[in-house]
Design an enzyme around this catalytic site. Structure first.
Site, PDB file in Angstrom:
ATOM      1  N   ASP A  57      28.985  57.205 -13.230  1.00  0.00           N
ATOM      2  CA  ASP A  57      28.344  58.223 -12.389  1.00  0.00           C
ATOM      3  C   ASP A  57      29.913  58.997 -11.992  1.00  0.00           C
ATOM      4  O   ASP A  57      29.719  60.044 -11.517  1.00  0.00           O
ATOM      5  CB  ASP A  57      27.908  57.309 -11.185  1.00  0.00           C
ATOM      6  CG  ASP A  57      26.415  57.486 -11.077  1.00  0.00           C
ATOM      7  OD1 ASP A  57      25.886  57.285 -12.154  1.00  0.00           O
ATOM      8  OD2 ASP A  57      25.732  57.609 -10.247  1.00  0.00           O
ATOM      9  N   HIS A  98      18.870  55.773 -20.679  1.00  0.00           N
ATOM     10  CA  HIS A  98      18.315  54.411 -20.405  1.00  0.00           C
ATOM     11  C   HIS A  98      18.168  53.359 -21.598  1.00  0.00           C
ATOM     12  O   HIS A  98      18.717  52.376 -21.466  1.00  0.00           O
ATOM     13  CB  HIS A  98      16.796  54.410 -19.648  1.00  0.00           C
ATOM     14  CG  HIS A  98      16.362  53.245 -19.189  1.00  0.00           C
ATOM     15  ND1 HIS A  98      15.378  52.384 -20.152  1.00  0.00           N
ATOM     16  CD2 HIS A  98      16.294  52.408 -18.110  1.00  0.00           C
ATOM     17  CE1 HIS A  98      15.038  51.377 -19.612  1.00  0.00           C
ATOM     18  NE2 HIS A  98      15.666  51.289 -18.410  1.00  0.00           N
ATOM     19  N   TYR A 101      40.237  43.656 -13.333  1.00  0.00           N
ATOM     20  CA  TYR A 101      39.389  43.207 -14.403  1.00  0.00           C
ATOM     21  C   TYR A 101      38.527  44.283 -14.872  1.00  0.00           C
ATOM     22  O   TYR A 101      38.649  45.386 -14.120  1.00  0.00           O
ATOM     23  CB  TYR A 101      38.509  42.087 -13.806  1.00  0.00           C
ATOM     24  CG  TYR A 101      37.544  42.665 -12.694  1.00  0.00           C
ATOM     25  CD1 TYR A 101      36.370  43.249 -13.315  1.00  0.00           C
ATOM     26  CD2 TYR A 101      37.889  42.484 -11.576  1.00  0.00           C
ATOM     27  CE1 TYR A 101      35.434  43.534 -12.228  1.00  0.00           C
ATOM     28  CE2 TYR A 101      36.822  42.694 -10.784  1.00  0.00           C
ATOM     29  CZ  TYR A 101      35.633  43.365 -10.905  1.00  0.00           C
ATOM     30  OH  TYR A 101      34.767  43.837  -9.913  1.00  0.00           O
ATOM     31  N   SER A 132      34.988  48.269  -7.032  1.00  0.00           N
ATOM     32  CA  SER A 132      34.411  48.542  -8.385  1.00  0.00           C
ATOM     33  C   SER A 132      34.261  50.129  -8.887  1.00  0.00           C
ATOM     34  O   SER A 132      33.557  50.495  -8.502  1.00  0.00           O
ATOM     35  CB  SER A 132      33.380  47.506  -8.591  1.00  0.00           C
ATOM     36  OG  SER A 132      33.377  47.446 -10.150  1.00  0.00           O
ATOM     37  N   LYS A 153      54.485  61.034 -45.809  1.00  0.00           N
ATOM     38  CA  LYS A 153      54.790  60.880 -47.255  1.00  0.00           C
ATOM     39  C   LYS A 153      56.508  61.059 -47.542  1.00  0.00           C
ATOM     40  O   LYS A 153      56.943  60.213 -48.136  1.00  0.00           O
ATOM     41  CB  LYS A 153      54.084  61.975 -48.079  1.00  0.00           C
ATOM     42  CG  LYS A 153      54.270  61.950 -49.503  1.00  0.00           C
ATOM     43  CD  LYS A 153      53.407  62.801 -50.463  1.00  0.00           C
ATOM     44  CE  LYS A 153      52.084  62.684 -50.553  1.00  0.00           C
ATOM     45  NZ  LYS A 153      51.349  63.645 -50.913  1.00  0.00           N
ATOM     46  N   GLY A 202      32.755  52.837 -10.717  1.00  0.00           N
ATOM     47  CA  GLY A 202      31.458  52.964 -11.554  1.00  0.00           C
ATOM     48  C   GLY A 202      31.622  54.348 -12.127  1.00  0.00           C
ATOM     49  O   GLY A 202      31.600  55.329 -11.753  1.00  0.00           O
ATOM     50  N   ARG A 218      25.079  43.956  -7.065  1.00  0.00           N
ATOM     51  CA  ARG A 218      25.267  45.385  -6.492  1.00  0.00           C
ATOM     52  C   ARG A 218      23.705  45.553  -5.660  1.00  0.00           C
ATOM     53  O   ARG A 218      22.719  45.103  -6.323  1.00  0.00           O
ATOM     54  CB  ARG A 218      25.409  46.332  -7.573  1.00  0.00           C
ATOM     55  CG  ARG A 218      25.044  47.890  -6.833  1.00  0.00           C
ATOM     56  CD  ARG A 218      25.467  48.809  -8.004  1.00  0.00           C
ATOM     57  NE  ARG A 218      24.216  48.924  -9.025  1.00  0.00           N
ATOM     58  CZ  ARG A 218      24.157  49.811  -9.900  1.00  0.00           C
ATOM     59  NH1 ARG A 218      25.464  50.621 -10.159  1.00  0.00           N
ATOM     60  NH2 ARG A 218      23.143  49.779 -10.642  1.00  0.00           N
ATOM     61  N   CYS A 265      33.161  48.729 -13.744  1.00  0.00           N
ATOM     62  CA  CYS A 265      32.110  48.273 -14.123  1.00  0.00           C
ATOM     63  C   CYS A 265      31.188  49.318 -14.851  1.00  0.00           C
ATOM     64  O   CYS A 265      29.802  49.088 -15.168  1.00  0.00           O
ATOM     65  CB  CYS A 265      31.133  47.351 -13.042  1.00  0.00           C
ATOM     66  SG  CYS A 265      30.791  48.620 -11.757  1.00  0.00           S
ATOM     67  N   GLY A 279      42.865  64.608 -48.918  1.00  0.00           N
ATOM     68  CA  GLY A 279      42.123  65.582 -49.394  1.00  0.00           C
ATOM     69  C   GLY A 279      41.954  67.143 -48.699  1.00  0.00           C
ATOM     70  O   GLY A 279      41.336  68.017 -49.044  1.00  0.00           O
TER      71      GLY A 279
END
Lengths: 907, 907
Positions: free
Chosen positions: A796, A451, A879, A791, A22, A793, A637, A859, A100
């Site tokens: 994990d 899952h 990537y 790659s 401000k 993971g 994989r 990944c 606020g």
């Protein structure tokens, strides 16, 4: 000596750290020559000094005196003056807006003497006493910590006594009397008199603002918004102007474009004869800016000019507060305005077209989170809805359908054309068919990476998990919440962005942006209702920004996809390859039985039979996948089943066997169950996540990996012979040591050469490692000797680095940990840079040192998380791979990362 | 060009890398002027060149020619000569001894012509043809890969035909005929003639030795002994001397001291008229060195002198092979001899007394593994024993006792004075009473770091685990192995060093070294049988070396101990503190119920009641511990229960509830079980190792940590008031983030200050962190802001760094992994330097940088592992903590580490 006080004429908008948002913007407007009431800002440094010593720094008192004198000189008024008093407001203003959260005191400077002066100056005795009344009330509450109800009750009592209903119906005499009552309240509650000395009022107000930085609600807000606790707040002392001095006064809020839709043109509210707090309180209906123009064309023209000036200067949507005091416009605040996701895209491209910003800048003005909001259908917020419970928002979207309690029912009813929501306590791979068939998935257990959540997110299916208020009974096929019972077939609605679960149907608004992403710009525009120019502009804006992101980004974006249909969707959404095909997801139904047989095989014969049955199935899987991904890298994989997911549940089976025995049952099935129980007991693991998984299983179960490698090689050979361009890559899961990789790689090389020889083709199928254990990252230089690509993971890797099991942990104590500030965001959602990120950095640097042409990707779930994408860009990955639905978000964020790092990150 | 061939006169003992052990020592003896048959060594470099190209390097052929010419010149004989031929042996010799693994060919140079020459030179036609016969046999087997049985069968047939039983009864003519038969065998089996050209014989023999490096058995041996695969072997070509040229010839092996006991004085075997292979084959009984002296005093005197010379030169026990050829002594080999653990200690101190080595060197000559062998009672190897099965050696020692199947029975029978062995499928904390009472623990499940193994090792109780051939039925109270059934009360014996399980009793030999360690030197000596000077020397040797280790070591040695009696033992064995008190081990029996109630508490009242009951118990625990450890640091770890160990088993309880329902049972107990099951289901974790543990539990269960902290503080205060010197430290388990530490530390500081105030004492109780998660190590700089000390919990750190659950993994695939060379030693036994060790290094460096006075220790199982102790010394820890029984080993190894690092490791 630090300078603790800045006059508005001294600061500028870039000093937010020091002056707060401000203060910096008030200074900027002053610099621009806009009509800002004179004033000064006390810096955040002063606040920090106060917080560490517990008292106002003595230098600050001196500097405030000097600033006040300057203010009095400028305005020709003096604080507390009997004739024409200077009044000031004291307002907090931190670097980041905390709406606020913190304190404001108006009308500082009023006392028993200066209230007379104000009467004279304003010519309105009622106004003067009302202002004094407000000061005591605010001061009492804010500075002296008196329960606000005491004042409110006294005010109400006065209205009752006078037989009126509105504050405005009280007379000057009434208000005078109320001032005396308020003073009594102050005396009773705080044990002191209301301070008559204006400087004492000011100093106490400044202290109160500083203190408000550390209230519980402010700390909680900062935790939620991830604002550091040690920044402190600035304090703005501004000479008062009044919008409540009659019909030629007023106050308003305006935006330079519509922050809700992004529509161009002014937009705002105006309330005549009122103060800012009255607008917020919403007592009276506000007028539009057009009304304001009619009421006071001069002030409006001046405001219009200021708005244009500010937007050009800030090169963005501005949000402005202003007051008109007896026909004179005053600018009280401005800032770059918040906006909805749609508005963000539209405004960004509008500004490009107006040559105010570049496309690079436009890209920085939007976020992946905004894009993903635009992608999900949403419930119509205006519709009636009955909230049943709230779970964790696991996969966004708005789904309405019949509650069903088994995968079979879900598939059955969906096949009959019904929208269904699959409701389970938790899901496992057997539920996949039902999850695919359902429009939404709801579980009462599990966290955001359970899952259900992971699979639903992968499929872009709306999902709410861990709604533990639901008692899900899959046998009775009911959900019970308190007295409410939902039976199978009854309609429910779930909001995957908020975690809300509604009883009955709720209307849904579909997303045109998804049409665009799936079918391209022209198709999406053609699909819009006639004349819906606003939406058309939005879709074009998304296209422009996203296309630009694709041009500038260095990171490639791959998708995690396990089947040909997944791959098809991923590709149409812009995925440049498959970064993770989880082959264990291919083993469902019949095939799962084969895998179970393979793992529990008593002899080589049984095993061979299972392998032989699986080979043609797997070959077809991979051939379909490679056909879909023709010409693009496809990382497969090797199977990584958590063993327990492929075997019957120990507890259930134990109960079953015990009951059969109790009932004296016998026969073949009983014998089989008994034998199966013995095998499951033998294979049972206390911690399956740390058990016989990944490459370990592959090295222990003969023929398992060989089957898959052979299937990949044969599928590639067939594709080559059919004129395709297959680019399969084989990824080894859960390796902790380079020796594991060497063993698999040697076998793969042998098998691939064998297939190439047999099929008469040249096969080049790189073998790489999934880096998902700390040891793999810590020994990356060695891992790179055997791996052609890494790659990460990160799911994990996060589990083992933190020692958290994502399934168990999120429910158990994440909420407690968030509450107590141990974590501000789940490391499973956004990569933990300090811990997990450090391992990634080590592996990138040392892996590449050992093998300069090592390809590097990620990944894990983090591949689609905006903040994490920036990290992966920074550390130099090649990537990111994420679920198909997140591909557009990753594309956008990869572009933003490239722009914000200034392109100096060459890899 | 590399030099591939070294004449014996060119090498020396320090060239083992290049010349192999045998070659280097032959050169050394040549340099010393000892009578070594002339010869030369082909280097390991030649072997490596051969292995990489697949053929003998051409330069090697040239160099061999030159070396052979020199040899012929020196000896005045020529290879293949018809009158006086030169014969040579071709022997492998790698850097590290690989006994029996690789190839030797003797009598190279014999052919149809030179066999005549040998007849002339020796005057013994039978000897010549026998030598020729031996050459063809060895060459056929070793070089041409012909099944040895073909030759052996032909030899046997000849003996049958001649009606004789001994080889020596065959005549020259018989042997001549046998040579012709052998040639036929060679032709038939290999498709080629036995090579008549001596140089061809030699080149083929060299190639065969090179090839023998890569046989399966050699690779397996190297894997077991952790010898790198790429070293290659050297080849020694030595002119033949014959011990089988009549009664004035012979061959022998001798040691400069007794390698079995360490007794001073010569020691060896002699076999007249024989070759080395005859000694190995053990066909005839050997004579003593005294007999040899009588037979041939001149050669013996010369040998005696050579032995003395070699021992002085090598400054250690030497192992020597020699041959006498017609009264002339030849030295064929020497090396520093292997010895038993006891001999190692005795010889080391003898050499100090003889002023041949320093005490520092004596310390380097012994190992912790040897010391620990001396500490365990062992089964008498000469006794009759019946092997029942073999499991994993989990905690060394030899235990004999009655098999019992429950903790209660174990305690009962032990109280009655019986020795018992507790047999369980696996153990849990409830078995602790029984484990303490038992002399041994045997389980059919679990690995070397299972509960049974860890606890038994901690107590120094003999333990064998994972003997999966045993079918343990705790209900029927039987062990079944095939047809054998062992019932409760029957005697079994277990060997915790070999993993063997015996049926019935086996006699045990106790350890005098333990007497010494427990009671001191004088008491141990007094305890020995009258006149047992040998054992007295051993005990004195251990005392001297260990005392010296204590003098030179930098690492302090603490012990892991949970109770006052443990602490007492630890202290008497030399522990300088307690590095880990696992408070969860204090919660057994009654108390376990309280903890269960605390965790499952439905409301604050229940919880408070449980806490109140626990406080006085814990206070007494700690007071006893601090009394025992007066003046020494005592690190108390806040409770870290794997949740499932403190709750009933889900599967068992589910079966119980299902059966009760099936049977229509009702009543209070059934209701209670049902409620308990619901609670256990709610708390059930898929991966308890990664679940609600350690500091997480402490932050989630209100009052749990506070209870323990208060108990520690109050115990310290009481000790102080009693005039004691308590040095309690509080350790926070499983922290992954500094925020967790701050929360616990702040609470601890508050509570400690409160107790200090209330009790009127000054309390200084440091709070530190157990570093057992990768993230804790990776963020050590931040952790050190809140922690006054770090203690590495390398068990858990290994689990998460590798993603192995120690319970599940060891059984499942460690054997497969060891077999395939993925791991050479369990990372749970010896610290994995590359992965886990790197994390330790990072945490040490960055922790200390952030807090220079940070105390650093390790309290995982590795603290007592010799190789790991060296690592911890290298990285600069302040102390290691291990089970009490391993304290002497750690003291010794810490001393060795200090000596071998040359003391340049200042911290």
């Amino acid at each position: 000596m630090a300078t603790y006080v800045y006059d508005f004429s001294e600061g500028n908008k870039d000093l937010k750290d020091l002056l707060g948002g401000k203060g910096a913007n008030l200074a900027e407007m002053t610099r621009l020559g806009l009509p800002v009431p004179p004033g000064f800002t006390i810096t955040t440094e002063a606040c920090r000094a106060y917080m560490s010593s517990g008292e106002l720094p003595p230098e600050l008192r001196v500097e405030v005196t000097m600033a006040l004198r300057r203010l009095e000189d400028t305005l020709g008024r003096a604080l507390g003056d009997f004739h024409d008093p200077l009044l000031v407001s004291v307002r907090s203003g931190a670097k980041y807006s905390m709406p606020g959260m913190m304190e404001t005191v108006l009308n500082i400077g009023l006392n028993d003497a200066s209230v007379q002066g104000l009467t004279k100056f304003s010519g309105d005795e009622r106004f003067a006493w009302d202002s004094y009344r407000r000061l005591i009330q605010m001061f009492g509450k804010t500075v002296l910590d008196i329960d606000g109800d005491r004042f409110a009750d006294a005010l109400d009592a006065m209205k009752v006594a006078r037989g009126v209903t509105a504050d405005t119906d009280l007379t000057a005499a009434d208000l005078h009397e109320l001032v005396e009552q308020f003073k009594t309240i102050v005396r009773e509650e705080s044990g002191r008199e209301f301070p008559q000395h204006p400087r004492e009022q000011l100093d106490l107000a400044i202290t109160a603002v500083f203190n408000s930085w550390n209230t519980d609600r402010a700390r909680l807000y900062r935790r939620r918004e991830r604002i550091p606790n040690d920044l402190g707040t600035a304090v703005n002392v501004v000479s008062m102007v009044f919008g409540n001095l009659g019909e030629n006064s007023g106050t308003g809020v305006c935006f330079t474009r519509d922050p809700a839709t992004g529509r161009t043109g002014d937009y705002g509210d105006y309330l005549p004869n009122a103060q800012g707090e009255d607008v917020v309180a919403g007592i009276r209906n506000t007028l539009t800016l057009a009304d304001f123009e009619e009421l006071d064309p001069t002030s409006f023209a001046e405001l219009r000019q200021a708005m244009r000036r500010l937007e050009t200067h800030y090169r963005d949507l501005c949000d402005i507060e202003f007051t008109v005091e007896r026909g004179k416009l005053w600018m009280l605040q401005t800032r770059v305005g918040k906006r909805t996701a749609g508005a963000a895209f539209r405004i960004a491209t509008q500004l490009v077209d107006e040559h105010l910003i570049t496309l690079d800048e436009a890209l920085e003005r939007v976020t992946g989170a905004q894009l993903s909001k635009l992608m999900f259908p949403q419930f119509d917020v205006d519709a009636d809805r009955t909230l049943l419970a709230t779970g964790m928002a696991a996969s966004p979207g708005a789904a309405v359908g019949a509650a069903v309690f088994s995968s079979a029912t879900a598939q059955e009813r969906a096949a009959a054309g019904e929208d269904v929501i699959l409701v389970r306590r938790e899901t496992n791979p057997d539920d996949l068919g039902g999850m695919i068939a359902a429009v939404g998935v709801l579980t009462s257990r599990g966290g955001k990476t359970s899952h259900a959540a992971v699979v639903a997110r992968g499929m872009g299916t709306t999902c709410v998990v861990g709604a533990d208020a639901l008692d899900v009974d899959v046998v009775a096929r009911t959900i019970t919440v308190g007295d409410v019972v939902v039976r199978e077939g009854e309609t429910i609605a779930i909001d995957g962005s908020s975690g809300e679960i509604f009883l009955g149907s709720v209307p849904v608004v579909p997303s045109p942006v998804v049409h665009y992403l799936e079918e391209g710009l022209d198709a999406a525009l053609a699909h819009l209702p006639e004349g819906d120019e606003e939406t058309a502009e939005l879709v074009r804006a998304v296209d422009r920004v996203l296309t630009h992101a694709d041009t500038v980004r260095r990171l490639r974006v791959h998708a995690n996809a396990d089947t040909a249909p997944d791959a098809h969707r991923a590709r149409s959404w812009g995925a440049q390859g498959i970064g993770l095909c989880r082959t264990e997801h291919m083993f469902l139904g019949e095939r799962r039985v084969l895998i179970e047989r393979l793992i529990l095989a008593a002899d080589d014969g049984e095993r061979e039979a299972a392998l032989e049955a699986l080979l043609p199935l797997q070959r077809t899987d991979f051939e379909d996948l490679l056909t879909e991904m023709d010409g693009l890298p496809t990382t497969i994989r090797l199977i990584d089943p958590p063993l327990h997911e492929f075997l019957p549940d120990l507890t259930e089976l134990s109960v079953q066997v015990a009951l059969a025995q109790e009932r004296g049952e016998s026969g073949e099935q009983v014998e089989r169950d008994r034998a199966l129980l013995a095998a499951v007991q033998r294979m049972h693991e206390a911690n399956p996540m740390l058990g016989l998984r990944g490459v370990r299983l592959g090295l222990v179960v003969p023929g398992l990996f060989a089957l898959q490698i052979r299937a990949v090689a044969e599928a590639s050979a067939r594709r080559l012979r059919a004129g395709g361009r297959p680019h399969a890559e084989i990824m080894v899961p859960l390796a902790a040591s380079v020796m594991e990789l060497f063993l698999v790689r040697d076998e793969a090389e042998r098998l691939i050469a064998e297939v190439a020889e047999a099929e008469g083709v040249e096969l080049s199928i790189p073998v790489g490692a999934m880096i998902e254990l700390p040891r793999a990252a810590l020994t990356a230089d060695r891992m790179a000797q055997a791996a052609e690509f890494f790659s990460f993971g990160t799911n994990d890797l996060t589990q083992t680095t933190w020692g958290f099991s994502r399934d168990d942990v999120e429910g158990a104590f994440f909420s407690e940990y968030t509450e107590r500030g141990v974590i501000s965001v789940s490391p499973f959602e956004t990569i933990d840079r300090r811990g997990v990120g450090r391992l990634v950095r080590i592996a990138v640097e040392e892996g590449r040192r050992a093998r300069p042409d090592l390809t590097l990707g990620v990944c894990g779930e983090h591949g689609g998380d905006p903040e994490s994408v920036h990290f992966f860009h920074e550390v130099g990955l090649d990537y990111v791979s994420c679920s198909p639905f997140r591909v557009p978000v990753a594309r956008l964020e990869a572009g933003r990362a490239a722009v914000s790092s200034g392109g100096d990150q060459t890899r």
